[in-house]
Each structure stands twice: as C-alpha cells, then as structure tokens.
Design a protein around this motif. Structure first.
Motif, PDB file in Angstrom:
ATOM      1  N   LYS A 160       0.838  -1.193   0.000  1.00  0.00           N
ATOM      2  CA  LYS A 160       0.000   0.000   0.000  1.00  0.00           C
ATOM      3  C   LYS A 160       0.879   1.251   0.000  1.00  0.00           C
ATOM      4  CE  LYS A 160      -4.115  -1.636   2.465  1.00  0.00           C
ATOM      5  NZ  LYS A 160      -4.956  -1.409   3.685  1.00  0.00           N
ATOM      6  N   ASP A 161       0.347   2.346  -0.518  1.00  0.00           N
ATOM      7  CA  ASP A 161       1.096   3.604  -0.546  1.00  0.00           C
ATOM      8  C   ASP A 161       1.406   4.113   0.854  1.00  0.00           C
ATOM      9  OD1 ASP A 161       1.041   3.581  -3.298  1.00  0.00           O
ATOM     10  OD2 ASP A 161      -0.722   4.903  -3.447  1.00  0.00           O
ATOM     11  N   ARG A 192       0.329  -7.069   5.826  1.00  0.00           N
ATOM     12  CA  ARG A 192      -0.913  -6.362   6.147  1.00  0.00           C
ATOM     13  C   ARG A 192      -0.886  -5.807   7.580  1.00  0.00           C
ATOM     14  NH1 ARG A 192      -0.564  -5.635   1.394  1.00  0.00           N
ATOM     15  NH2 ARG A 192      -0.933  -7.423   0.035  1.00  0.00           N
ATOM     16  N   GLU A 196       1.182  -2.694   7.632  1.00  0.00           N
ATOM     17  CA  GLU A 196       0.402  -1.581   7.076  1.00  0.00           C
ATOM     18  C   GLU A 196      -0.577  -1.047   8.117  1.00  0.00           C
ATOM     19  OE1 GLU A 196       0.520  -3.001   2.376  1.00  0.00           O
ATOM     20  OE2 GLU A 196      -1.160  -3.591   3.664  1.00  0.00           O
TER      21      GLU A 196
END
Length: 342
Positions: free
Chosen positions: A133-134, A296, A299
């Motif tokens: 993810k960014d 994940r 993140e």
C-alpha cells in the motif's frame, strides 16, 4: 549493475555485474532498501552450514518492479512497490508435499543460496512478490522479513490474549517478537537484556526490561507473574544461560520457543521441562501465509501509528558499506536494524 558480492568468507567486494536475465515466471526488482540480518553475519563468517561463495547477500529487501516475465501475475506492472518472500522450496520432499514449504528438506533462500538484494537489481520468483500500500514507506517495508519471523514465532508459541510473555534477548529479532506478541494479544511483554542502550530502546516501545547483571530476574519475574511463571518464553539470545533460564521462568504447562542460534551444542534443562510438562518448540522462518499477513499487519501498524517503527532502524548505510554494516553487527554496535540504501 552494482552489487556487494561475498567473494570468499569474510571478504565482500563491490563489483559491477550483469543485470540478471529473467526466466519464466520471474520478476526483476530494482532494490530500494535491504536489511542486514544476523544470518548475513553467519554467512559472512563462513559458519552457515549450506551457504557457498560467491554470492550476493541480502534476503530482507524491498523495491520496485522493473520487469515482469510471468503469465500468472497480470496484476504486477513496472513501478509497483513490492516486498519479496525469499524462500525457495523443492516442492517434492515430504514437508513440501504436506504444505510445509518453509521447512523444506532442502530449503534455500535468496541472498544465501542464490543472489539476493545487496545489489541494484535482483530477480525473484513471481509467485513470491507482494504489492504494498502507498501508506507504507520503503524503509518500513524493508522490515517485513524480520517481522514475518516475529509473527511466525508467536504463532508457534501460541501467544494469545492475556498472556504474560518473556523474551530473552532484546536485539532486532527480539524487538519484533515483542511487537508481534502484543499484536497477538499478550497482556505483558518483558525482556531480559544486558545492553543498557538496547534496554532504553525496549522501554521506548512501552515494554518492560530486566537487566540480568543488575537485577534479580527470578524475583522480578515472580512478582510480574504472581509466581506462576510466564505463559510463553522466547529464547532469542542463543546463550547457555538464556536456554537454562527459559525453562526455569516458564509457567507450568507453558511454552518455550527456541529462536536464537547457539554458538555450540547447548544444554537444556529437560528435567524441569518434564516436571512442568512444558512445550518445547522450535521455529524456523515463516509460512507464505504468515509473510503475507505480516505485510498487512505492518500496514495496519503504520496507519494506526501504534508503534514508531522508524525507531527500529538504528543505522542507514550505502550498499558500498555492506561489509562495514556486517562488521558493525559483529561488534554489537547496532541497537536495531541496519538498512542498506541504493
């Protein structure tokens, strides 16, 4: 391209080598950051049982997709930011056939048995590439591999809500085990550590720390656990004293997870393990599922600002100083993770 090549034991040379050519189902990654691991030290010293030279080290890295040669990964494109799970399994041994690819009888890793991430570019199996993810920076993404170790270790230990956890050894792997223990629901996470600077880092993350040289570990642990012992003990130091205390400090029917690599064949208090009916567990790397779940979770930690993960990174050095980074680890001068930049 530029690469830090371990030409022979205890000698790394910065060389210009050819950019890897892709085979079927491979991806070329332009490396942005690579972490220096204790395993790299073991390989550098010639102490790894299966590593051979010459090899480009580096199994903890993040980067950008440069080229894709895969019919199965239509989701990948040039410019995607990614991390790579570095395990290479045979697919044919009994462990692999049972789905336990991470304990393959002939397990190999990028950066140990084939060229890894201490280079401008590295080619990797397309199936092992995970998009980011960014919200997660490249620097934090480079911590994925050790955090996957920490998560898998907690899975092996069965860490659950309300547990009191002891971690013997507060180096980089110990720290990620502690963070992941809290993510798994541990109520209290306590470290034993001799390095006072590392103790300061441990406390900065909200954990408790006991200095065995200055404090009575047994007495303080009895107070912390109401004299029952720790539900899960992670032995990360690999030291003889750590191994012996791991069974002493564990609760009846608790679990001891062996993580640290001993320098020589150690002694373990089997009698205490029998009398307490302890679970003595080994842990090796991680499953692919654990690796993906770790991405994940990292993140989520970044987005929630639960921990200052930048605080895990104690040094950032150019790849040209790869050998000095390893020497720094040998001398014990790094408090946290060393990252190489490109």
């Amino acid at each position: 391209m530029k690469a830090a090549v371990l030409n022979e034991w205890e000698h790394i040379e910065i060389k210009n080598v050819a950019v890897p050519e892709l085979c079927d189902e491979e991806v070329l990654i332009k490396v942005t950051y690579a972490g220096v691991c204790g395993s790299d030290v073991t390989i550098y010293k010639g102490k790894h049982p299966t590593a051979k030279t010459p090899v480009i080290l580096g199994h903890e890295f993040t980067g950008v997709v440069e080229k894709v040669n895969s019919s199965k990964r239509s989701d990948l494109k040039m410019g995607d930011r990614v991390v790579v799970e570095p395990l290479i399994s045979c697919g044919e041994c009994s462990a692999c056939l049972e789905g336990n690819w991470h304990v393959c009888r002939s397990l190999k890793l990028l950066g140990i048995h084939t060229n890894g991430g201490f280079a401008d570019y590295v080619k990797v199996p397309a199936a092992k590439v995970i998009k980011l993810k960014d919200s997660m920076s490249d620097r934090i993404a480079a911590l994925t591999e050790p955090f996957a170790v920490g998560f898998h270790v907690n899975q092996r230990g069965g860490t659950k809500a309300g547990d009191k956890v002891l971690i013997i050894g507060g180096g980089p792997i110990g720290m990620v085990i502690g963070i992941m223990a809290k993510r798994c629901g541990a109520e209290r996470v306590v470290f034993t550590e001799l390095n006072e600077a590392r103790i300061d880092m441990i406390k900065s993350f909200g954990f408790e720390a006991i200095h065995p040289g200055h404090e009575d570990v047994a007495a303080l642990s009895a107070e912390i656990t109401q004299e029952t012992g720790y539900d899960v003990v992670f032995e990360v130091s690999g030291s003889q004293s750590g191994l012996l205390s791991s069974t002493d400090l564990c609760a009846i029917r608790g679990t001891v997870v062996f993580v640290g690599f001993p320098h020589k064949r150690p002694e373990v208090d089997v009698l205490t393990a029998i009398f307490k009916e302890l679970n003595l567990v080994g842990s090796r790397v991680y499953t692919f599922k654990d690796f993906v779940r770790t991405v994940r979770m990292l993140e989520e930690i970044v987005e929630s600002q639960q921990y200052n993960l930048e605080g895990m990174i104690s040094d950032t050095m150019p790849v040209e100083q790869a050998e000095e980074a390893i020497q720094k680890m040998i001398r014990g001068e790094n408090l946290g993770k060393i990252l190489l930049t490109y």
